[in-house]
Design a protein around this motif. Structure first.
Motif, mmCIF file in Angstrom:
data_model
loop_
_atom_site.group_PDB
_atom_site.id
_atom_site.type_symbol
_atom_site.label_atom_id
_atom_site.label_comp_id
_atom_site.label_asym_id
_atom_site.label_seq_id
_atom_site.Cartn_x
_atom_site.Cartn_y
_atom_site.Cartn_z
ATOM 1 N N TRP A 1 4.909 -10.861 5.932
ATOM 2 C CA TRP A 1 6.030 -11.306 5.479
ATOM 3 C C TRP A 1 5.905 -11.330 3.887
ATOM 4 N N LEU A 2 4.955 -12.005 3.492
ATOM 5 C CA LEU A 2 4.820 -11.845 2.035
ATOM 6 C C LEU A 2 4.571 -10.615 1.433
ATOM 7 N N LEU A 3 3.665 -9.788 2.082
ATOM 8 C CA LEU A 3 3.606 -8.303 1.611
ATOM 9 C C LEU A 3 5.029 -7.580 1.433
ATOM 10 N N ALA A 4 5.872 -7.987 2.544
ATOM 11 C CA ALA A 4 7.051 -7.237 2.328
ATOM 12 C C ALA A 4 8.067 -7.591 1.275
ATOM 13 N N GLN A 5 7.590 -8.830 0.732
ATOM 14 C CA GLN A 5 8.586 -9.213 -0.093
ATOM 15 C C GLN A 5 8.189 -8.780 -1.611
ATOM 16 N N LEU A 6 7.145 -8.066 -1.746
ATOM 17 C CA LEU A 6 6.569 -7.650 -2.955
ATOM 18 C C LEU A 6 7.352 -6.300 -3.398
ATOM 19 N N PRO A 7 7.533 -5.940 -4.695
ATOM 20 C CA PRO A 7 8.142 -4.641 -5.041
ATOM 21 C C PRO A 7 7.370 -3.366 -4.254
ATOM 22 N N ARG A 8 8.091 -2.502 -4.096
ATOM 23 C CA ARG A 8 7.438 -1.316 -3.519
ATOM 24 C C ARG A 8 6.019 -0.862 -4.305
ATOM 25 N N ALA A 9 6.499 -0.819 -5.821
ATOM 26 C CA ALA A 9 5.205 -0.235 -6.756
ATOM 27 C C ALA A 9 4.144 -1.221 -6.718
ATOM 28 N N ILE A 10 4.201 -2.442 -6.383
ATOM 29 C CA ILE A 10 3.404 -3.470 -6.483
ATOM 30 C C ILE A 10 2.413 -3.232 -4.996
ATOM 31 N N GLN A 11 3.147 -2.768 -3.922
ATOM 32 C CA GLN A 11 2.633 -2.566 -2.546
ATOM 33 C C GLN A 11 1.925 -1.353 -2.677
ATOM 34 N N SER A 12 2.278 -0.329 -3.273
ATOM 35 C CA SER A 12 1.759 1.065 -3.434
ATOM 36 C C SER A 12 0.513 0.927 -4.359
ATOM 37 N N GLY A 13 0.527 0.183 -5.160
ATOM 38 C CA GLY A 13 -0.608 -0.136 -6.337
ATOM 39 C C GLY A 13 -1.868 -0.727 -5.561
ATOM 40 N N MET A 14 -1.479 -1.685 -4.732
ATOM 41 C CA MET A 14 -2.615 -2.486 -3.890
ATOM 42 C C MET A 14 -3.361 -1.786 -2.852
ATOM 43 N N GLY A 15 -2.172 -0.648 -2.328
ATOM 44 C CA GLY A 15 -2.996 0.415 -1.267
ATOM 45 C C GLY A 15 -3.786 1.280 -2.038
ATOM 46 N N VAL B 1 -5.613 0.699 -4.740
ATOM 47 C CA VAL B 1 -6.631 0.001 -5.045
ATOM 48 C C VAL B 1 -7.928 0.101 -3.787
ATOM 49 N N VAL B 2 -7.230 -0.288 -2.640
ATOM 50 C CA VAL B 2 -7.973 -0.674 -1.575
ATOM 51 C C VAL B 2 -8.383 0.795 -1.126
ATOM 52 N N GLY B 3 -7.453 1.825 -1.291
ATOM 53 C CA GLY B 3 -8.331 3.024 -0.864
ATOM 54 C C GLY B 3 -9.270 3.690 -1.773
ATOM 55 N N SER B 4 -8.825 3.566 -2.886
ATOM 56 C CA SER B 4 -10.135 3.874 -3.946
ATOM 57 C C SER B 4 -11.370 3.156 -3.974
ATOM 58 N N VAL B 5 -11.501 1.921 -3.577
ATOM 59 C CA VAL B 5 -12.487 1.076 -3.306
ATOM 60 C C VAL B 5 -13.191 1.684 -2.083
ATOM 61 N N SER B 6 -12.234 1.752 -1.203
ATOM 62 C CA SER B 6 -13.140 2.192 0.292
ATOM 63 C C SER B 6 -13.893 3.689 -0.096
ATOM 64 N N TYR B 7 -13.199 4.691 -0.845
ATOM 65 C CA TYR B 7 -13.976 5.810 -1.090
ATOM 66 C C TYR B 7 -15.104 5.589 -1.746
ATOM 67 N N LEU C 1 -3.917 7.181 0.465
ATOM 68 C CA LEU C 1 -2.617 7.344 1.129
ATOM 69 C C LEU C 1 -2.432 6.252 2.502
ATOM 70 N N THR C 2 -3.697 6.052 2.876
ATOM 71 C CA THR C 2 -3.864 5.314 4.220
ATOM 72 C C THR C 2 -3.873 3.814 3.672
ATOM 73 N N GLY C 3 -4.186 3.535 2.410
ATOM 74 C CA GLY C 3 -4.349 2.302 1.874
ATOM 75 C C GLY C 3 -2.811 1.715 1.436
ATOM 76 N N ARG C 4 -2.389 2.762 0.931
ATOM 77 C CA ARG C 4 -0.851 2.730 0.699
ATOM 78 C C ARG C 4 0.038 2.233 1.747
ATOM 79 N N THR C 5 -0.181 3.108 2.694
ATOM 80 C CA THR C 5 0.551 3.041 3.992
ATOM 81 C C THR C 5 0.470 1.561 4.683
ATOM 82 N N VAL C 6 -0.874 0.857 4.662
ATOM 83 C CA VAL C 6 -1.068 -0.229 4.902
ATOM 84 C C VAL C 6 -0.385 -1.312 4.337
#
Length: 108
Positions: free
Chosen positions: A5-19, A21-27, A63-68
């Motif tokens: 629910w908290l993630l859903a409240q964030l602006p789309r740009a913040i969600q996308s940026g977090m994803g 970061v997670v995808g880049s770190v995973s790589y 893109l997987t990180g962003r999707t999450v």
């Protein structure tokens, strides 16, 4: 559920940026997801150069990180929020046909 629910409240740009970061770190950390993605891409696309494989692996993980991080908004926010984000629909006729025949439909 509260975290989603908290993630859903964030602006789309913040969600996308977090994803991103997670995808880049995973790589960069050569995570298990990175190793599996690399192996699968090499098996499915053996003609690609090593550089092309790495570009595709990195892009896939990002893109997987962003999707999450963006998915909770799709699940938990009202259609009025998400509908404007739809820019292209393919195969809508198949959906309409199946529904008119009373068949269930799985949308991916």
């Amino acid at each position: 559920m509260g975290g989603l629910w908290l993630l859903a409240q964030l602006p789309r740009a913040i969600q996308s940026g977090m994803g991103w970061v997670v995808g880049s770190v995973s790589y960069r950390m050569n995570s298990r997801a990175c190793l599996v993605s690399r192996a699968n891409i090499k098996l499915c696309l053996p003609h690609l150069s090593d550089a092309s494989v790495e570009t595709l692996v990195a892009r896939s993980l990002i893109l997987t990180g962003r999707t999450v991080f963006e998915t909770p908004s799709v699940w938990l926010k009202a259609p009025e929020y998400n509908d404007p984000l739809i820019v292209e629909v393919r195969g809508e006729s198949y959906l309409t046909e199946a529904r008119s025949m009373g068949q269930g439909v799985l949308i991916l």
